[in-house]
Design a protein around this motif. Structure first.
Motif, mmCIF file in Angstrom:
data_model
loop_
_atom_site.group_PDB
_atom_site.id
_atom_site.type_symbol
_atom_site.label_atom_id
_atom_site.label_comp_id
_atom_site.label_asym_id
_atom_site.label_seq_id
_atom_site.Cartn_x
_atom_site.Cartn_y
_atom_site.Cartn_z
ATOM 1 N N LYS A 20 86.893 3.220 15.436
ATOM 2 C CA LYS A 20 87.355 4.540 15.019
ATOM 3 C C LYS A 20 86.650 5.601 15.867
ATOM 4 O O LYS A 20 85.492 5.427 16.252
ATOM 5 C CB LYS A 20 87.059 4.771 13.541
ATOM 6 N N PRO A 21 87.319 6.707 16.141
ATOM 7 C CA PRO A 21 86.677 7.768 16.931
ATOM 8 C C PRO A 21 85.545 8.415 16.148
ATOM 9 O O PRO A 21 85.563 8.451 14.911
ATOM 10 C CB PRO A 21 87.828 8.754 17.191
ATOM 11 N N PRO A 22 84.514 8.934 16.827
ATOM 12 C CA PRO A 22 83.398 9.602 16.111
ATOM 13 C C PRO A 22 83.885 10.859 15.405
ATOM 14 O O PRO A 22 84.737 11.593 15.905
ATOM 15 C CB PRO A 22 82.412 9.913 17.240
ATOM 16 N N GLU A 23 83.322 11.094 14.226
ATOM 17 C CA GLU A 23 83.744 12.223 13.400
ATOM 18 C C GLU A 23 82.928 13.484 13.652
ATOM 19 O O GLU A 23 83.156 14.500 12.990
ATOM 20 C CB GLU A 23 83.661 11.846 11.918
ATOM 21 N N ASN A 24 81.990 13.429 14.579
ATOM 22 C CA ASN A 24 81.166 14.599 14.866
ATOM 23 C C ASN A 24 81.464 15.185 16.247
ATOM 24 O O ASN A 24 80.656 15.933 16.796
ATOM 25 C CB ASN A 24 79.683 14.247 14.776
ATOM 26 N N VAL A 25 82.619 14.843 16.813
ATOM 27 C CA VAL A 25 82.996 15.318 18.144
ATOM 28 C C VAL A 25 84.298 16.103 18.028
ATOM 29 O O VAL A 25 85.268 15.622 17.434
ATOM 30 C CB VAL A 25 83.159 14.155 19.148
ATOM 31 N N LEU A 26 84.324 17.313 18.601
ATOM 32 C CA LEU A 26 85.513 18.146 18.620
ATOM 33 C C LEU A 26 86.164 18.119 19.988
ATOM 34 O O LEU A 26 85.472 18.011 21.021
ATOM 35 C CB LEU A 26 85.162 19.602 18.270
ATOM 36 N N ARG A 85 76.614 28.419 16.737
ATOM 37 C CA ARG A 85 76.362 29.117 15.476
ATOM 38 C C ARG A 85 76.728 28.265 14.263
ATOM 39 O O ARG A 85 76.358 28.607 13.136
ATOM 40 C CB ARG A 85 77.135 30.430 15.444
ATOM 41 N N PHE A 86 77.452 27.195 14.479
ATOM 42 C CA PHE A 86 77.810 26.318 13.360
ATOM 43 C C PHE A 86 76.776 25.226 13.133
ATOM 44 O O PHE A 86 76.785 24.595 12.078
ATOM 45 C CB PHE A 86 79.176 25.675 13.618
ATOM 46 N N GLY A 87 75.924 24.960 14.097
ATOM 47 C CA GLY A 87 74.906 23.926 13.957
ATOM 48 C C GLY A 87 74.431 23.445 15.303
ATOM 49 O O GLY A 87 74.883 23.895 16.363
ATOM 50 N N LYS A 88 73.510 22.495 15.271
ATOM 51 C CA LYS A 88 72.933 21.966 16.503
ATOM 52 C C LYS A 88 73.970 21.130 17.250
ATOM 53 O O LYS A 88 74.680 20.329 16.653
ATOM 54 C CB LYS A 88 71.715 21.115 16.185
ATOM 55 N N ILE A 89 74.025 21.367 18.575
ATOM 56 C CA ILE A 89 74.995 20.682 19.427
ATOM 57 C C ILE A 89 74.254 19.684 20.310
ATOM 58 O O ILE A 89 73.282 20.045 20.999
ATOM 59 C CB ILE A 89 75.769 21.693 20.291
ATOM 60 N N ASN A 90 74.694 18.439 20.278
ATOM 61 C CA ASN A 90 74.102 17.413 21.147
ATOM 62 C C ASN A 90 74.643 17.487 22.564
ATOM 63 O O ASN A 90 73.911 17.258 23.526
ATOM 64 C CB ASN A 90 74.372 16.016 20.578
ATOM 65 N N SER A 91 75.918 17.784 22.689
ATOM 66 C CA SER A 91 76.529 17.836 24.018
ATOM 67 C C SER A 91 77.746 18.746 23.970
ATOM 68 O O SER A 91 78.503 18.728 22.995
ATOM 69 C CB SER A 91 76.935 16.442 24.484
ATOM 70 N N GLU A 125 75.487 17.503 15.906
ATOM 71 C CA GLU A 125 74.531 16.556 15.327
ATOM 72 C C GLU A 125 74.962 16.135 13.927
ATOM 73 O O GLU A 125 74.780 14.984 13.541
ATOM 74 C CB GLU A 125 73.142 17.191 15.294
ATOM 75 N N ARG A 126 75.572 17.049 13.165
ATOM 76 C CA ARG A 126 75.994 16.769 11.800
ATOM 77 C C ARG A 126 77.513 16.886 11.700
ATOM 78 O O ARG A 126 78.136 17.751 12.316
ATOM 79 C CB ARG A 126 75.329 17.752 10.830
ATOM 80 N N GLU A 127 78.121 16.000 10.899
ATOM 81 C CA GLU A 127 79.570 16.004 10.723
ATOM 82 C C GLU A 127 80.038 17.250 9.960
ATOM 83 O O GLU A 127 81.160 17.727 10.184
ATOM 84 C CB GLU A 127 80.015 14.748 9.973
ATOM 85 N N GLU A 128 79.183 17.779 9.057
ATOM 86 C CA GLU A 128 79.564 18.970 8.298
ATOM 87 C C GLU A 128 79.729 20.171 9.232
ATOM 88 O O GLU A 128 80.659 20.986 9.082
ATOM 89 C CB GLU A 128 78.526 19.272 7.225
ATOM 90 N N ASP A 129 78.824 20.294 10.210
ATOM 91 C CA ASP A 129 78.939 21.389 11.174
ATOM 92 C C ASP A 129 80.205 21.259 12.017
ATOM 93 O O ASP A 129 80.884 22.249 12.314
ATOM 94 C CB ASP A 129 77.703 21.408 12.087
ATOM 95 N N CYS A 130 80.535 20.032 12.385
ATOM 96 C CA CYS A 130 81.755 19.778 13.172
ATOM 97 C C CYS A 130 82.997 20.174 12.370
ATOM 98 O O CYS A 130 83.928 20.796 12.896
ATOM 99 C CB CYS A 130 81.803 18.320 13.578
ATOM 100 N N GLU A 131 83.015 19.836 11.089
ATOM 101 C CA GLU A 131 84.162 20.168 10.247
ATOM 102 C C GLU A 131 84.302 21.676 10.068
ATOM 103 O O GLU A 131 85.411 22.226 10.105
ATOM 104 C CB GLU A 131 84.010 19.481 8.892
ATOM 105 N N GLU A 132 83.169 22.372 9.892
ATOM 106 C CA GLU A 132 83.209 23.823 9.740
ATOM 107 C C GLU A 132 83.726 24.503 11.005
ATOM 108 O O GLU A 132 84.548 25.435 10.949
ATOM 109 C CB GLU A 132 81.809 24.344 9.394
ATOM 110 N N ALA A 133 83.282 24.015 12.172
ATOM 111 C CA ALA A 133 83.765 24.577 13.438
ATOM 112 C C ALA A 133 85.251 24.321 13.620
ATOM 113 O O ALA A 133 85.980 25.158 14.174
ATOM 114 C CB ALA A 133 82.971 23.971 14.595
#
Length: 507
Positions: free
Chosen positions: A236-242, A262-268, A289-297
């Motif tokens: 399955k694709p990662p859920e923390n990547v936009l 501004r939504f959270g820490k970015i790994n890449s 770094e966190r899936e919640e930040d990815c969803e908010e963005a």
């Protein structure tokens, strides 16, 4: 006289012919009475022909008559009854099976079509179906293999005698109740009679469609796994990547990282670029770094204006960086050690193979490094860790410069090849045009010579024709002269010309 057969598909009532076929009816009734046919399979079903059963072994090679229960194995079969003759003209006729030696045992069949005249005289009709013809048609529609055996078991569960005019023979043991089926009897290796084949039974149309789409997606994933496009079918694709697209070409990775941080820490955060021209392809991948930040963005940044462009944001569906354990593996790293997204090289699939490496292809720095390592293998282990790092960096720089030099040489060779091929094509076209011109000149010369020869022939023919006319004219004049010559050869017969003319005028 009738018998009720309870099958797994429904009930069938059979009316018998005791007056025409007394022995067959006696055999069939008493076998039903001792529950001999209970749990017998329909082991052969031929569509629009016959449905055969009555063999407790389910193979089509077993079964014995009721007389074997009374007189032993020597009475396993009994002779056919041929008179009066009853034909297989009805659909639903019940007939005893011929064992090949004009005898019958326990097996019988139902006809599934009309006018089966080629069965007359080979098998004995002793009854017909009076009720349950729709059940017989269900049996006719069963799906079978190449040996005419149904994929799902169809059995006779129970037999009930509705009318029996025959007395029970002495010594015949009749059970008080129907016996339980044995394990061997129920193990047919096929789908059980009570198993449900239709998985969608009782489901709504939306649920059926959703299940169908899931099966189709799973089949496609398995195909992609076989050809090597997916590491695993269940990945399955990662859920923390936009996935961000419709970017402005001037938008850089740093700009996106500042905007989305501004939504959270970015790994890449990496804008994908063309590996040849290094131009932006106007889409990027952002890993949080966190899936919640990815969803908010995802909810807040879709259709936002960045560098005068309305961007589109969605969750990434790419699994190019995911291994079989479901972990993200980054093949490229930034100078600071953070993962960097790159376009997947389509030609890198074959690069995993071992290639032949010549001495000329190895950089001189790597040669010297390998020689020094072989020469001073033990001493280098004692050297501090800083020096090998410098050597590695210098070696990588030299290898990069060597690769760049090779790339330039390849481009030059390609240009030379292209220019030489263009010159060859140009020369080839010149040669072909010159040959065409020479061919046209030769053809014109041949046509001129041919016309000249035709002209000369016409001229010669005209001269000959004129000469012939002159000869004819001369010959005519000579004849006229001879007409008016006398014997002495005088043309006017001794008369003068004037006198001759006067005489002619008088006439």
């Amino acid at each position: 006289m009738a018998v009720l057969l309870e099958t797994t598909l429904g009930d069938i009532v059979v009316d018998l012919y005791p007056e025409e076929r007394p022995r067959c009816c006696l055999n069939f009734l008493k076998l039903c009475k001792i529950k001999y046919y209970n749990y017998c399979l329909f082991h052969s079903i031929q569509t629009d022909f016959m449905a055969q059963t009555g063999d407790p072994t389910g193979t089509g090679k077993g079964g014995a008559s009721i007389f074997s229960k009374l007189y032993g194995d020597q009475a396993k079969y009994f002779e056919m009854e041929t008179s009066p003759r009853i034909k297989h003209t009805k659909k639903g006729a019940v007939s005893m099976v011929n064992n090949g030696s004009e005898c019958h045992g326990s097996q019988f069949f139902f006809t599934l079509a009309e006018n089966l005249d080629y069965l007359d005289g080979q098998h004995t009709v002793f009854g017909e179906v009076s009720e349950g013809m729709e059940i017989l048609m269900k049996i006719n529609e069963a799906i079978c293999d190449k040996e005419n055996r149904p994929y799902q078991d169809i059995r006779i569960n129970h037999t009930v005698i509705l009318d029996d005019p025959y007395d029970d023979p002495k010594g015949l043991e009749i059970p008080d109740r129907s016996p339980e089926p044995s394990k061997e009897q129920l193990e047919s290796g096929r789908i059980g009679a009570d198993e449900e084949i239709d998985d969608t039974k009782g489901m709504a149309a939306e649920e059926v469609e959703e299940r169908f789409k899931e099966k189709e997606a799973k089949a496609k994933a398995q195909i992609l796994e076989m050809i090597g496009d997916l590491p695993d079918a269940d990945v399955k694709p990662p859920e923390n990547v936009l996935f961000v697209c419709k970017l402005n070409p001037v938008t850089t990775s740093e700009d996106l990282e500042i905007i989305f941080s501004r939504f959270g820490k970015i790994n890449s955060c990496e804008v994908i670029k063309d590996k040849v021209t290094d131009d932006s392809l106007q889409y990027a991948f952002i890993e949080f770094e966190r899936e919640e930040d990815c969803e908010e963005a995802y909810f807040k940044m879709d259709n936002v204006l960045i560098d005068e462009r309305r961007i589109h944001v969605d969750f990434s569906q790419s699994v190019a960086k995911v291994n079989k354990q479901g972990k993200v593996v980054w093949e490229h790293q930034k100078p600071d050690g953070r993962p960097q997204y790159k376009i997947k090289d389509q030609t890198s699939r074959q690069s995993k193979k071992y290639d032949l490496v010549l001495d000329d292809d190895v950089p001189s720095s790597s040669k010297s490094a390998s020689r020094s390592r072989h020469r001073h293998g033990d001493s280098e282990e004692r050297v501090s860790s800083k020096k090998p790092k410098r050597r590695k960096s210098s070696e990588s720089e030299s290898s990069d410069s060597e690769q760049e030099r090779r790339r330039k040489d390849q481009k030059k060779k390609k240009k030379r090849r292209d220019s030489s091929s263009e010159d060859e094509d140009r020369n080839r076209r010149k040669d072909s045009s010159r040959e065409d011109r020479d061919r046209r000149d030769r053809h014109r010369g041949q046509e001129d010579r041919r016309e000249r020869s035709y002209r000369d022939e016409d001229r010669y023919r005209g001269k000959d024709r004129e000469r012939g006319k002159d000869r004819e004219r001369d010959s005519r004049g000579d004849s006229r002269k001879d007409k008016y010559r006398d014997r002495d050869g005088d043309r006017y017969g001794g008369r003068s010309r004037d006198r001759y003319r006067d005489e002619r005028d008088r006439r």
